[in-house]
Design a protein around this motif. Sequence first.
Motif, short mmCIF file in Angstrom:
data_model
loop_
_atom_site.label_atom_id
_atom_site.label_comp_id
_atom_site.label_asym_id
_atom_site.label_seq_id
_atom_site.Cartn_x
_atom_site.Cartn_y
_atom_site.Cartn_z
N LEU A 22 12.99 44.08 77.05
CA LEU A 22 11.85 44.95 77.29
C LEU A 22 11.04 44.99 76.01
O LEU A 22 11.53 45.41 74.96
CB LEU A 22 12.30 46.36 77.70
N LEU A 23 9.80 44.54 76.08
CA LEU A 23 8.98 44.42 74.89
C LEU A 23 8.36 45.75 74.51
O LEU A 23 7.90 46.50 75.38
CB LEU A 23 7.87 43.39 75.11
N ARG A 27 7.36 55.22 63.30
CA ARG A 27 6.47 56.33 63.63
C ARG A 27 5.48 55.97 64.71
O ARG A 27 4.75 56.81 65.21
CB ARG A 27 5.73 56.78 62.36
N GLN A 28 5.39 54.72 65.05
CA GLN A 28 4.49 54.32 66.10
C GLN A 28 5.12 54.57 67.47
O GLN A 28 6.32 54.68 67.60
CB GLN A 28 4.14 52.84 65.96
N CYS A 29 4.27 54.66 68.47
CA CYS A 29 4.77 54.82 69.84
C CYS A 29 5.47 53.54 70.25
O CYS A 29 4.87 52.46 70.27
CB CYS A 29 3.60 55.12 70.77
N MET A 30 6.76 53.66 70.57
CA MET A 30 7.56 52.48 70.89
C MET A 30 8.04 52.48 72.33
O MET A 30 9.02 51.83 72.66
CB MET A 30 8.76 52.40 69.94
N VAL A 69 14.71 42.99 72.30
CA VAL A 69 13.72 41.91 72.25
C VAL A 69 14.45 40.62 71.90
O VAL A 69 15.09 40.53 70.85
CB VAL A 69 12.64 42.20 71.20
N LYS A 70 14.37 39.65 72.78
CA LYS A 70 15.00 38.36 72.51
C LYS A 70 14.08 37.51 71.63
O LYS A 70 12.87 37.59 71.72
CB LYS A 70 15.27 37.62 73.83
N TRP A 108 15.25 47.29 63.85
CA TRP A 108 16.31 47.90 64.66
C TRP A 108 15.76 48.66 65.86
O TRP A 108 16.39 48.74 66.91
CB TRP A 108 17.16 48.84 63.81
N ILE A 109 14.58 49.21 65.70
CA ILE A 109 14.02 50.02 66.78
C ILE A 109 13.66 49.18 68.00
O ILE A 109 13.40 49.69 69.09
CB ILE A 109 12.79 50.80 66.28
N MET A 110 13.62 47.86 67.82
CA MET A 110 13.38 46.97 68.97
C MET A 110 14.56 46.95 69.93
O MET A 110 14.47 46.39 71.02
CB MET A 110 13.13 45.54 68.49
#
Length: 449
Positions: free
Chosen positions: A156-157, A182-185, A209-210, A218-220
Amino acid sequence: MSRCLYPGGASFNPAEDHRIVRRVIAEDPDWTLALVPCLSNLCLQTIVRNFEEKPIFEELTPIQKGFVEERLSVSLHLHVTANLIGDGVYWKRCCQQRWDICDVSDYGHDWKRMFFERHMENAIELFIPGVTEPKTVLEMVPLCKNYIKRLDISQLLPPIKEPQKEEEEYGSELASDNEYDRQCMDHFDFSILLNKLTNLEELHLVYRVKQCGMNFEWIMFEMTDKDCESLAKALKSCKALKLLRLHQSHLDDKKCRLLAKYLLDHPSLRELDFSHNLIGDRGARAVGKLLTRSKLETLNMCDNTIRGPGAKAIAHALSKNSTLLSLNLRLNRLRDEGGQAIGKALLNNSTLLHLHLGGNEVTGLTAIALSKVLVQNNTIRSINLSCNNLGVDGGKALEEAMSHNTSVTECDIRLTDVDEQRVSFINKVVWTNQSLEQKRRAQESKKKK
């Protein structure tokens, strides 16, 4: 024989003068009298050429439909073909043209189902929040909702990371090391889709995220609070769902509790897999409550951070549960506090068939508690205590219990410091039970015939 005259009056015999014999020269070099197509085939070829402008299909016979399916372009718009052409050669051609590996047995031997499930999966996996329009996914729903039974989303991107300004990049050291945090993820919003897929029975999700390469963060690899809330609400409306698998997504206690809350009293959910996450005791308590208010048959909580208190909550629910068939708590931190609680609960449970407590730092005390279960409980079929320090006392208790057991066909006690002679004895009992089980099944099969 009649003779003809050349211009000027001279006579000639056409049979003798090959120079003037009439010839038919075909425009198609492959054309011969033996291959003259019948009129019906010419009509079908015309239907194929003009299918997008004037799709004629339902009126055809099965043989004629097969002729058309073998020749239609696989690039036709789905609005034309989705609800007109049934499963068969056409969708097989579409799948094989698009994907290198096409194992239709994974899709109930239904090529059309394979195409639309993988088509929807690709659309979701490539969806970029803030860039991709939601309508690109929603427009497909009327075309494919009747054919989608399972979605296996392997990535999921997140939104595209905005480049930092120069002053931020080289600015104060007090600034966060990870502006990305801090960005909307938030990822794809499943609440706009799942309630429309009325036949969806299985949902497999991984928030990752592949092939992120040098852009790794890490937040990916985790779901946000908003992701969890939208997914939870969507799952509640997904009435046909039987299996939910959400793994490797940094699912913590807070998110687990929210999901469990919306899954309470779900009418069809039978299998829940929250393996390889960050669920602790508070999340385990929520799952325990879910066990008392659902019809779950399989629960997989492998590789989390559940300790004794969380295991006790699950054990309490297990003692009252009458539907759960398989419980996997491998690679947690139950220790004897949790292991003994599970053993005690199984004395009051007559439905669980499979139990996995491998790698939980339990000792002989847990083995002794489970030995009592093996003596009294004739339901359980497999038990896994591998990678625990059961020691001499634990091995002795299991050996004694298995000498009275006729139901366990799998008992894994590898890497448990149990004496080899006791391991050998337990294995012999297991093999004997396996033979008895095979004979019993053979007899039941004969009775049915």
